[in-house]
Write a protein that holds these residues in place. Sequence first.
Motif, short mmCIF file in Angstrom:
data_model
loop_
_atom_site.label_atom_id
_atom_site.label_comp_id
_atom_site.label_asym_id
_atom_site.label_seq_id
_atom_site.Cartn_x
_atom_site.Cartn_y
_atom_site.Cartn_z
N ALA A 34 0.84 -1.20 0.00
CA ALA A 34 0.00 0.00 0.00
C ALA A 34 0.87 1.25 0.00
O ALA A 34 0.56 2.23 -0.68
CB ALA A 34 -0.93 -0.01 1.21
N GLY A 35 1.97 1.19 0.74
CA GLY A 35 2.90 2.32 0.76
C GLY A 35 3.58 2.55 -0.56
O GLY A 35 4.10 3.64 -0.82
N GLN A 36 3.56 1.55 -1.43
CA GLN A 36 4.14 1.67 -2.76
C GLN A 36 3.10 2.04 -3.81
O GLN A 36 3.41 2.11 -5.00
CB GLN A 36 4.82 0.35 -3.15
N GLY A 37 1.86 2.24 -3.38
CA GLY A 37 0.80 2.65 -4.29
C GLY A 37 0.22 1.54 -5.14
O GLY A 37 -0.44 1.80 -6.16
N ARG A 38 0.41 0.28 -4.74
CA ARG A 38 -0.13 -0.82 -5.54
C ARG A 38 -1.62 -1.01 -5.26
O ARG A 38 -2.13 -0.67 -4.20
CB ARG A 38 0.63 -2.11 -5.25
N ASP A 39 -2.31 -1.59 -6.24
CA ASP A 39 -3.73 -1.92 -6.08
C ASP A 39 -3.82 -3.29 -5.43
O ASP A 39 -3.21 -4.26 -5.91
CB ASP A 39 -4.43 -1.94 -7.44
N LEU A 40 -4.60 -3.38 -4.36
CA LEU A 40 -4.61 -4.58 -3.53
C LEU A 40 -5.99 -5.21 -3.44
O LEU A 40 -6.99 -4.52 -3.26
CB LEU A 40 -4.12 -4.27 -2.12
N ALA A 41 -6.03 -6.54 -3.53
CA ALA A 41 -7.21 -7.33 -3.20
C ALA A 41 -6.84 -8.14 -1.96
O ALA A 41 -5.95 -8.99 -2.01
CB ALA A 41 -7.58 -8.25 -4.36
N ALA A 45 -9.55 0.83 5.71
CA ALA A 45 -9.78 2.22 6.08
C ALA A 45 -8.47 2.92 6.42
O ALA A 45 -8.26 4.09 6.06
CB ALA A 45 -10.75 2.29 7.26
N GLU A 46 -7.57 2.20 7.06
CA GLU A 46 -6.29 2.77 7.45
C GLU A 46 -5.38 2.99 6.24
O GLU A 46 -4.75 4.04 6.09
CB GLU A 46 -5.60 1.85 8.46
N LEU A 47 -5.34 2.00 5.36
CA LEU A 47 -4.44 2.08 4.20
C LEU A 47 -4.94 3.06 3.15
O LEU A 47 -4.14 3.69 2.45
CB LEU A 47 -4.27 0.70 3.57
N ALA A 48 -6.25 3.18 3.03
CA ALA A 48 -6.82 4.00 1.96
C ALA A 48 -6.50 5.47 2.10
O ALA A 48 -6.51 6.21 1.10
CB ALA A 48 -8.33 3.79 1.90
N VAL A 49 -6.23 5.93 3.32
CA VAL A 49 -5.98 7.36 3.53
C VAL A 49 -4.49 7.70 3.45
O VAL A 49 -4.12 8.87 3.56
CB VAL A 49 -6.54 7.82 4.89
N ALA A 50 -3.65 6.69 3.24
CA ALA A 50 -2.21 6.95 3.14
C ALA A 50 -1.90 7.68 1.84
O ALA A 50 -2.55 7.45 0.82
CB ALA A 50 -1.44 5.64 3.20
N ARG A 108 -5.85 1.39 -5.22
CA ARG A 108 -7.16 0.81 -4.98
C ARG A 108 -7.04 -0.34 -3.99
O ARG A 108 -6.09 -1.12 -4.04
CB ARG A 108 -7.74 0.32 -6.30
N ILE A 109 -8.01 -0.47 -3.10
CA ILE A 109 -8.01 -1.55 -2.12
C ILE A 109 -9.38 -2.19 -2.09
O ILE A 109 -10.39 -1.53 -1.80
CB ILE A 109 -7.62 -1.05 -0.71
N GLU A 110 -9.45 -3.47 -2.40
CA GLU A 110 -10.69 -4.24 -2.35
C GLU A 110 -10.52 -5.34 -1.30
O GLU A 110 -9.43 -5.92 -1.17
CB GLU A 110 -10.98 -4.87 -3.71
#
Length: 251
Positions: free
Chosen positions: A27-34, A48-53, A58-60
């Motif tokens: 997430a810190g590298q800006g990757r899209d995560l499932a 919720a925590e990662l999305a505001v970094a 994208r986080i699903e």
Amino acid sequence: MASRRRTRVLITGASSGLGEGIARTYAGQGRDLALAARRIDRLGQLKAELAVAPGAGRIEVARLDVTDFDTVGPVVADLVERLGGLDRAIVNAGAGKGAPLGTGKAHANLETVQTNLTGALAQVEAVLEVFRAQGFGHLVLMSSVAGQRGLPKAQAAYSASKAGLTALGEGLQAEFAGTPIVVSVIKPGYIETDINAGLRSPMMVSREAGVAALAKAIEREPGEAVVPAWPWAPVSALLAHAPTEITRRMV
């Protein structure tokens, strides 16, 4: 080295431990995560925590019980669709329960093997359907140094499940050799996580250091990697040839 940057990543067992740690790194590298795990409440909090970094991708998230085999495929397919594709899948969901065989606690050993081996197989089936259809992808199987050699007592079923997962990865590496579908078998040593909470070892590695080493190893896309390399690479090599008198004292 990887020939492409894997920007869309599926991680199972992402609600805690190594899965959560890798999710935070990516997430810190800006990757899209499932992200998938049984504890959807914890996944929701993590999202919720990662999305505001800053720079978050994208986080699903989705609830996934890897031992409910009929649901694994549909859950993976739904996550991939929501993510818009898949470049890498980290099959990480695992269990560390166990007891000496024949002591009346068969449920713990059966649950461990179901989660770590047959549950992993169900995930691999689902992920490889995606990779075969698109013609590329990086499959990461989170095995363990404990799968290098059968261990005694409460670790017997766990080490057997991880040995089976390693063998599965080796078979897939032979099948996909020379193709754009890459298979990596990662073998962590003792890293501070919930699954290792009962272990006391001078070779225990902090979670922070362990996750950093894992992320670095996965990015290389090796056929096999023992993580962290020190002290676990020599320990892994020793396990393969050590006499039973030594391995019986390891747990």
